[in-house]
Write a protein that holds these residues in place. Structure first.
Motif, PDB file in Angstrom:
ATOM      1  N   GLY A  94       0.775  -1.231   0.000  1.00  0.00           N
ATOM      2  CA  GLY A  94       0.000   0.000   0.000  1.00  0.00           C
ATOM      3  C   GLY A  94       0.803   1.276   0.000  1.00  0.00           C
ATOM      4  N   VAL A  95       2.012   1.253  -0.594  1.00  0.00           N
ATOM      5  CA  VAL A  95       2.829   2.472  -0.629  1.00  0.00           C
ATOM      6  C   VAL A  95       2.948   2.968  -2.063  1.00  0.00           C
ATOM      7  N   PRO A  96       3.021   4.292  -2.273  1.00  0.00           N
ATOM      8  CA  PRO A  96       3.114   4.853  -3.627  1.00  0.00           C
ATOM      9  C   PRO A  96       4.428   4.461  -4.297  1.00  0.00           C
ATOM     10  N   HIS A  97       4.353   4.166  -5.588  1.00  0.00           N
ATOM     11  CA  HIS A  97       5.588   3.885  -6.324  1.00  0.00           C
ATOM     12  C   HIS A  97       5.453   4.305  -7.785  1.00  0.00           C
ATOM     13  N   GLY A  98       4.703   5.382  -7.998  1.00  0.00           N
ATOM     14  CA  GLY A  98       4.525   5.909  -9.343  1.00  0.00           C
ATOM     15  C   GLY A  98       5.683   6.794  -9.759  1.00  0.00           C
ATOM     16  N   GLU A  99       5.562   7.377 -10.923  1.00  0.00           N
ATOM     17  CA  GLU A  99       6.602   8.250 -11.459  1.00  0.00           C
ATOM     18  C   GLU A  99       6.857   9.419 -10.499  1.00  0.00           C
ATOM     19  N   GLY A 100       8.120   9.698 -10.254  1.00  0.00           N
ATOM     20  CA  GLY A 100       8.488  10.789  -9.354  1.00  0.00           C
ATOM     21  C   GLY A 100       8.723  10.351  -7.921  1.00  0.00           C
ATOM     22  N   THR A 101       8.419   9.081  -7.600  1.00  0.00           N
ATOM     23  CA  THR A 101       8.661   8.558  -6.257  1.00  0.00           C
ATOM     24  C   THR A 101      10.152   8.305  -6.054  1.00  0.00           C
ATOM     25  N   THR A 102      10.688   8.771  -4.945  1.00  0.00           N
ATOM     26  CA  THR A 102      12.071   8.431  -4.599  1.00  0.00           C
ATOM     27  C   THR A 102      12.101   6.966  -4.200  1.00  0.00           C
ATOM     28  N   SER A 103      12.966   6.195  -4.866  1.00  0.00           N
ATOM     29  CA  SER A 103      12.884   4.736  -4.751  1.00  0.00           C
ATOM     30  C   SER A 103      14.268   4.113  -4.669  1.00  0.00           C
ATOM     31  N   LEU A 104      14.286   2.794  -4.754  1.00  0.00           N
ATOM     32  CA  LEU A 104      15.550   2.068  -4.743  1.00  0.00           C
ATOM     33  C   LEU A 104      16.457   2.509  -5.882  1.00  0.00           C
ATOM     34  N   TYR A 105      15.879   2.894  -6.997  1.00  0.00           N
ATOM     35  CA  TYR A 105      16.682   3.321  -8.150  1.00  0.00           C
ATOM     36  C   TYR A 105      17.611   4.467  -7.767  1.00  0.00           C
ATOM     37  N   GLU A 106      17.058   5.484  -7.119  1.00  0.00           N
ATOM     38  CA  GLU A 106      17.869   6.649  -6.734  1.00  0.00           C
ATOM     39  C   GLU A 106      18.936   6.261  -5.712  1.00  0.00           C
ATOM     40  N   CYS A 107      18.615   5.303  -4.857  1.00  0.00           N
ATOM     41  CA  CYS A 107      19.599   4.861  -3.854  1.00  0.00           C
ATOM     42  C   CYS A 107      20.766   4.130  -4.514  1.00  0.00           C
ATOM     43  N   LEU A 108      20.471   3.318  -5.528  1.00  0.00           N
ATOM     44  CA  LEU A 108      21.509   2.550  -6.196  1.00  0.00           C
ATOM     45  C   LEU A 108      22.331   3.374  -7.168  1.00  0.00           C
ATOM     46  N   LEU A 109      21.664   4.246  -7.915  1.00  0.00           N
ATOM     47  CA  LEU A 109      22.341   4.939  -9.014  1.00  0.00           C
ATOM     48  C   LEU A 109      22.762   6.370  -8.695  1.00  0.00           C
ATOM     49  N   ILE A 266      -5.630 -14.975  -0.906  1.00  0.00           N
ATOM     50  CA  ILE A 266      -4.246 -14.521  -0.976  1.00  0.00           C
ATOM     51  C   ILE A 266      -4.000 -13.778  -2.288  1.00  0.00           C
ATOM     52  N   SER A 267      -4.562 -14.289  -3.366  1.00  0.00           N
ATOM     53  CA  SER A 267      -4.392 -13.655  -4.679  1.00  0.00           C
ATOM     54  C   SER A 267      -5.132 -12.329  -4.776  1.00  0.00           C
ATOM     55  N   GLU A 268      -6.244 -12.204  -4.080  1.00  0.00           N
ATOM     56  CA  GLU A 268      -7.059 -10.990  -4.137  1.00  0.00           C
ATOM     57  C   GLU A 268      -6.429  -9.828  -3.379  1.00  0.00           C
ATOM     58  N   ALA A 269      -5.746 -10.118  -2.296  1.00  0.00           N
ATOM     59  CA  ALA A 269      -5.292  -9.078  -1.370  1.00  0.00           C
ATOM     60  C   ALA A 269      -4.489  -7.956  -2.031  1.00  0.00           C
ATOM     61  N   PRO A 270      -3.486  -8.235  -2.894  1.00  0.00           N
ATOM     62  CA  PRO A 270      -2.689  -7.145  -3.475  1.00  0.00           C
ATOM     63  C   PRO A 270      -3.509  -6.154  -4.293  1.00  0.00           C
ATOM     64  N   SER A 271      -4.590  -6.609  -4.923  1.00  0.00           N
ATOM     65  CA  SER A 271      -5.412  -5.696  -5.728  1.00  0.00           C
ATOM     66  C   SER A 271      -6.102  -4.652  -4.859  1.00  0.00           C
ATOM     67  N   HIS A 272      -6.129  -4.894  -3.553  1.00  0.00           N
ATOM     68  CA  HIS A 272      -6.701  -3.938  -2.601  1.00  0.00           C
ATOM     69  C   HIS A 272      -5.602  -3.180  -1.849  1.00  0.00           C
TER      70      HIS A 272
END
Length: 307
Positions: A94-109, A266-272
């Motif tokens: 349930g955490v944002p990870h759209g465009e503009g999100t500071t993420s693992l990419y910025e930490c690695l690169l 279990i399969s349904e949960a991520p869609s929520h």
């Protein structure tokens, strides 16, 4: 109707009848008794665990996020690092990870500190997430040009952990053996492998184990396969029982006693934007993941005792 079904199943189990429903109800009842009042013991040091399997569709991300959620629900402090460009772990937690999100990419690169990218999971006070964005898809190409290309995650993670304590860190890898997965292997001490109890369950496992051994001998001597979780287990079929028996024969110490059932919930949960721990807390899937998490915590306690 559901109450009558459960009542009839319990009656059948008491009378010793072997029916699929009776067996499932009995198994869930046993798990509820096991987990009632269970204490999730913290390890004496942070356990960094990479969740990996190059074979897709085995419940890798599902296993990573639900074990992490179960441990956090049990009072432990947990960090999930989403190292898959698809960002499925981020979605499930349930955490944002759209465009503009500071993420693992910025930490690695870009050498952005992990502290600037970690966000809390809204459902658990002690569960935190380092999200992934689609930018990670290009990270493999960019990392190739770097001298320390397999050690980038280790460097930023251990810097972060010097000031932020967690009982568990789970790194969810893509279903491949590329540089993102190799970075996870170098950063971790343990590998958790989910294995589906279906035909070809062990397919590709030898290559994964060979890569782990190479990392162990060349870069990270602490790395080892500590845990195997049997997933999508249909206890009613002979095939599932045969596969489980085969996995336990090859990996008797690593394979957990508790297994994860095949479950629509279990399969349904991520869609929520939920883990199964909050989506269907009293269902068989949540009970199974809580039991697996408790077993991992107990094994961790034994590991500290025996060094």
């Amino acid at each position: 109707m559901a109450d009558e079904r459960t009542r009839d199943a319990l009656l059948a189990s008491i009378q010793g009848e072997e029916t699929p429903i009776a067996n499932e109800v009995t198994a869930d009842y046993k798990l509820k008794r096991l987990l009632r009042g269970a204490v999730f013991s913290p390890p004496t040091h942070t356990r960094i665990i990479t969740v990996s399997n190059q074979k897709g569709g085995v419940g890798k991300t599902t296993t990573a996020v639900n074990i992490a959620a179960a441990l956090a629900d049990g009072g432990l402090r947990v960090l999930v690092i989403d190292s898959d460009p698809q960002g499925n772990a981020s979605t499930a937690l349930g955490v944002p990870h759209g465009e503009g999100t500071t993420s693992l990419y910025e930490c690695l690169l870009d050498d952005v500190p992990i502290a600037e990218a970690v966000v809390p999971c809204p459902d658990f006070d002690s569960l935190f997430v380092l999200p992934a964005t689609i930018d990670l898809a290009g990270a493999e190409i960019e990392l190739v040009m770097m001298d320390d290309r397999v050690e980038r995650l280790e460097a930023v993670l251990h810097t972060y952990l010097r000031e932020h304590y967690y009982d568990y860190v789970f790194i969810d890898c893509p279903p491949s053996l590329g540089l993102l997965t190799l970075n996870a292997f170098v950063a971790a001490r343990e590998v958790l492998i989910p294995i589906q109890t279906e035909y070809y369950a062990l397919e590709g496992l030898s290559q994964l184990l060979a890569n782990i051994e190479r990392i162990n001998t060349s870069v990270n001597p602490a790395l080892h396969v500590s845990t195997i979780v049997l997933t999508m287990n249909d206890r009613r079929t002979n095939l599932a029982r045969e596969v489980a028996s085969e996995v336990r024969r090859y990996f008797p110490r690593e394979t957990l006693q508790h297994t994860i059932p095949r479950s629509v919930r279990i399969s349904e949960a991520p869609s929520h934007g939920k883990t199964i721990i909050t989506y269907d807390r009293n269902g068989s899937g949540a009970l199974a993941y809580r039991a697996v998490a408790h077993e991992i915590a107990e094994r961790g306690k034994e590991m500290t005792v025996h060094g």
